[in-house]
Motif scaffolding. Structure first.
Motif, mmCIF file in Angstrom:
data_model
loop_
_atom_site.group_PDB
_atom_site.id
_atom_site.type_symbol
_atom_site.label_atom_id
_atom_site.label_comp_id
_atom_site.label_asym_id
_atom_site.label_seq_id
_atom_site.Cartn_x
_atom_site.Cartn_y
_atom_site.Cartn_z
ATOM 1 N N ASP A 205 -43.482 -2.636 -10.675
ATOM 2 C CA ASP A 205 -44.064 -1.961 -9.519
ATOM 3 C C ASP A 205 -43.496 -0.553 -9.406
ATOM 4 O OD1 ASP A 205 -44.843 -1.127 -6.905
ATOM 5 O OD2 ASP A 205 -45.112 -3.235 -6.359
ATOM 6 N N ASP A 206 -44.392 0.426 -9.244
ATOM 7 C CA ASP A 206 -43.947 1.817 -9.133
ATOM 8 C C ASP A 206 -43.458 2.161 -7.734
ATOM 9 O OD1 ASP A 206 -44.593 2.292 -11.777
ATOM 10 O OD2 ASP A 206 -46.643 2.946 -11.302
ATOM 11 N N VAL A 207 -43.654 1.263 -6.764
ATOM 12 C CA VAL A 207 -43.310 1.564 -5.378
ATOM 13 C C VAL A 207 -42.143 0.714 -4.886
ATOM 14 C CG1 VAL A 207 -44.149 1.636 -2.994
ATOM 15 C CG2 VAL A 207 -45.688 2.242 -4.884
ATOM 16 N N ILE A 208 -42.216 -0.601 -5.081
ATOM 17 C CA ILE A 208 -41.229 -1.526 -4.548
ATOM 18 C C ILE A 208 -40.244 -1.935 -5.631
ATOM 19 C CG2 ILE A 208 -40.876 -3.769 -3.440
ATOM 20 C CD1 ILE A 208 -42.261 -1.671 -1.702
ATOM 21 N N VAL A 209 -38.960 -1.797 -5.335
ATOM 22 C CA VAL A 209 -37.922 -2.259 -6.263
ATOM 23 C C VAL A 209 -37.910 -3.788 -6.233
ATOM 24 C CG1 VAL A 209 -35.467 -2.230 -6.816
ATOM 25 C CG2 VAL A 209 -36.553 -0.192 -5.855
ATOM 26 N N GLY A 210 -38.016 -4.388 -7.414
ATOM 27 C CA GLY A 210 -38.176 -5.835 -7.493
ATOM 28 C C GLY A 210 -36.882 -6.608 -7.392
ATOM 29 N N GLN A 211 -36.950 -7.828 -7.871
ATOM 30 C CA GLN A 211 -35.869 -8.804 -7.745
ATOM 31 C C GLN A 211 -34.543 -8.278 -8.304
ATOM 32 O OE1 GLN A 211 -36.807 -12.299 -9.928
ATOM 33 N NE2 GLN A 211 -34.759 -13.196 -9.761
ATOM 34 N N PRO A 212 -33.418 -8.530 -7.618
ATOM 35 C CA PRO A 212 -32.108 -8.111 -8.149
ATOM 36 C C PRO A 212 -31.696 -8.976 -9.323
ATOM 37 C CG PRO A 212 -31.810 -9.433 -6.185
ATOM 38 C CD PRO A 212 -33.293 -9.219 -6.317
ATOM 39 N N ASP A 213 -30.633 -8.570 -9.994
ATOM 40 C CA ASP A 213 -30.132 -9.357 -11.120
ATOM 41 C C ASP A 213 -28.631 -9.585 -10.957
ATOM 42 O OD1 ASP A 213 -28.963 -6.908 -11.756
ATOM 43 O OD2 ASP A 213 -30.397 -6.445 -13.339
ATOM 44 N N ARG A 214 -28.054 -10.323 -11.898
ATOM 45 C CA ARG A 214 -26.639 -10.668 -11.800
ATOM 46 C C ARG A 214 -25.736 -9.448 -11.962
ATOM 47 N NH1 ARG A 214 -24.293 -15.680 -12.261
ATOM 48 N NH2 ARG A 214 -25.713 -17.436 -11.906
ATOM 49 N N ALA A 215 -26.209 -8.417 -12.676
ATOM 50 C CA ALA A 215 -25.396 -7.212 -12.822
ATOM 51 C C ALA A 215 -25.180 -6.544 -11.466
ATOM 52 C CB ALA A 215 -26.063 -6.242 -13.797
ATOM 53 N N LEU A 216 -26.215 -6.546 -10.636
ATOM 54 C CA LEU A 216 -26.077 -5.983 -9.298
ATOM 55 C C LEU A 216 -25.094 -6.806 -8.474
ATOM 56 C CD1 LEU A 216 -26.968 -3.936 -7.159
ATOM 57 C CD2 LEU A 216 -28.842 -5.489 -6.567
ATOM 58 N N ALA A 217 -25.189 -8.132 -8.602
ATOM 59 C CA ALA A 217 -24.252 -9.000 -7.891
ATOM 60 C C ALA A 217 -22.816 -8.738 -8.347
ATOM 61 C CB ALA A 217 -24.617 -10.465 -8.124
ATOM 62 N N HIS A 218 -22.647 -8.474 -9.644
ATOM 63 C CA HIS A 218 -21.305 -8.186 -10.176
ATOM 64 C C HIS A 218 -20.733 -6.910 -9.558
ATOM 65 C CE1 HIS A 218 -18.028 -7.520 -12.995
ATOM 66 N NE2 HIS A 218 -18.517 -6.323 -13.251
ATOM 67 N N HIS A 219 -21.538 -5.852 -9.483
ATOM 68 C CA HIS A 219 -21.055 -4.599 -8.893
ATOM 69 C C HIS A 219 -20.760 -4.768 -7.410
ATOM 70 C CE1 HIS A 219 -21.515 -2.035 -12.378
ATOM 71 N NE2 HIS A 219 -22.746 -2.475 -12.565
ATOM 72 N N LEU A 220 -21.569 -5.560 -6.726
ATOM 73 C CA LEU A 220 -21.328 -5.796 -5.313
ATOM 74 C C LEU A 220 -20.047 -6.598 -5.114
ATOM 75 C CD1 LEU A 220 -22.249 -5.488 -2.419
ATOM 76 C CD2 LEU A 220 -23.711 -7.501 -2.709
ATOM 77 N N ARG A 221 -19.778 -7.540 -5.997
ATOM 78 C CA ARG A 221 -18.540 -8.328 -5.892
ATOM 79 C C ARG A 221 -17.311 -7.427 -6.073
ATOM 80 N NH1 ARG A 221 -20.087 -12.184 -8.640
ATOM 81 N NH2 ARG A 221 -20.394 -13.728 -6.982
ATOM 82 N N GLN A 222 -17.402 -6.422 -6.922
ATOM 83 C CA GLN A 222 -16.300 -5.475 -7.085
ATOM 84 C C GLN A 222 -16.038 -4.707 -5.786
ATOM 85 O OE1 GLN A 222 -17.604 -3.234 -10.586
ATOM 86 N NE2 GLN A 222 -16.022 -4.252 -11.787
ATOM 87 N N LEU A 223 -17.112 -4.443 -5.034
ATOM 88 C CA LEU A 223 -16.956 -3.735 -3.780
ATOM 89 C C LEU A 223 -16.327 -4.618 -2.713
ATOM 90 C CD1 LEU A 223 -17.569 -1.251 -1.950
ATOM 91 C CD2 LEU A 223 -19.796 -2.284 -1.503
ATOM 92 N N THR A 224 -16.756 -5.878 -2.662
ATOM 93 C CA THR A 224 -16.294 -6.767 -1.603
ATOM 94 C C THR A 224 -14.988 -7.476 -1.944
ATOM 95 O OG1 THR A 224 -17.737 -8.504 -2.517
ATOM 96 C CG2 THR A 224 -18.602 -7.174 -0.720
ATOM 97 N N HIS A 225 -14.620 -7.498 -3.231
ATOM 98 C CA HIS A 225 -13.373 -8.123 -3.651
ATOM 99 C C HIS A 225 -12.637 -7.189 -4.597
ATOM 100 C CE1 HIS A 225 -15.939 -11.518 -2.451
ATOM 101 N NE2 HIS A 225 -14.830 -12.072 -2.057
ATOM 102 N N PRO A 226 -12.140 -6.057 -4.114
ATOM 103 C CA PRO A 226 -11.487 -5.050 -4.991
ATOM 104 C C PRO A 226 -10.205 -5.609 -5.597
ATOM 105 C CG PRO A 226 -11.149 -4.510 -2.674
ATOM 106 C CD PRO A 226 -12.109 -5.664 -2.693
#
Length: 230
Positions: A209-230
């Motif tokens: 989709d050129d407009v809506i960013v689709g489903q997240p993936d595990r790589a995004l979850a990994h980066h978010l975990r680094q933020l929430t669990h430094p």
């Protein structure tokens, strides 16, 4: 010389950001608060005060949009730093939400609604507002009150008062209390990390989709975990 009498005062409609302004100025939860403190009654009093108070000089469309933008950013920053945020994103990366099929004898399991809300917050902070609105709408459709509040604030930032009021009317007292707890959480980062932003942009570039960013993936979850669990 005869002076024209001033027009009669008409109370301005109560919006949820007015109510939460009062909550933040006078937090409901303090050290030493009695266990029997009636939160619902306090919310009703604040609601009445906001509805009947005279409009302040700064209460114009630009001022309202500016406050809504600041509030929406604060809610999103708090949401992505909750301890389980990465786990929720991981869950929706493994099990994307699908529209329910009423004719199916085996209906789909409900999606991780909290994950849909948090993903919308990530997209908002990464400057993908339309995508954020899309995912918040799915979460709000599953009765996620804070997602509905985010939609209210999103429309206020655009000056879309009718749509903002629609989402404000969806909120219950419990939803308002949930927003208050999230806004008073101790950990609120300034912005998403560069890793999170890059992960989101990669998803946006590789999606169909050129407009809506689709489903997240595990790589995004990994980066978010680094933020929430430094």
């Amino acid at each position: 010389m005869t002076r024209t009498p001033p027009p009669p005062y008409t109370p301005r409609p109560l919006l949820i950001d007015d109510l939460l302004d009062g909550l933040l100025e006078q937090p409901l939860v303090r050290t030493g608060t009695p266990a029997a403190f009636d939160v619902a009654a306090a919310l009703r009093r604040l609601s009445t005060d906001a509805a009947t108070a005279p409009a302040r000089p700064g209460d114009n469309d630009l001022d309202r949009a500016t406050k809504a933008t600041a509030r929406l950013n604060a809610v999103c920053r708090a949401a992505i730093t909750t301890p389980a945020a990465a786990l929720h994103i991981e869950r929706i990366s493994d099990s994307p939400p699908t529209p329910p099929d009423k004719n199916s004898p085996h209906p789909e399991a409900p999606p991780d609604v909290e994950g849909l809300f948090i993903y919308g917050c990530l997209l908002h902070l990464a400057d993908h507002p339309e995508s954020a609105k899309f995912w918040w709408q799915i979460a709000a459709g599953s009765e996620h009150g804070v997602a509905a509040h985010c939609l209210h604030l999103h429309h206020l930032t655009l000056g879309e008062i009718r749509d903002a009021a629609h989402w404000a009317h969806q909120l219950t007292e419990a939803d308002k209390d949930a927003v208050h707890r999230l806004l008073t959480a101790p950990l609120i980062p300034a912005t998403p990390t560069s890793g999170l932003e890059m992960a989101i942009e990669r998803i946006a570039e590789t999606g169909d989709d050129d407009v809506i960013v689709g489903q997240p993936d595990r790589a995004l979850a990994h980066h978010l975990r680094q933020l929430t669990h430094p």
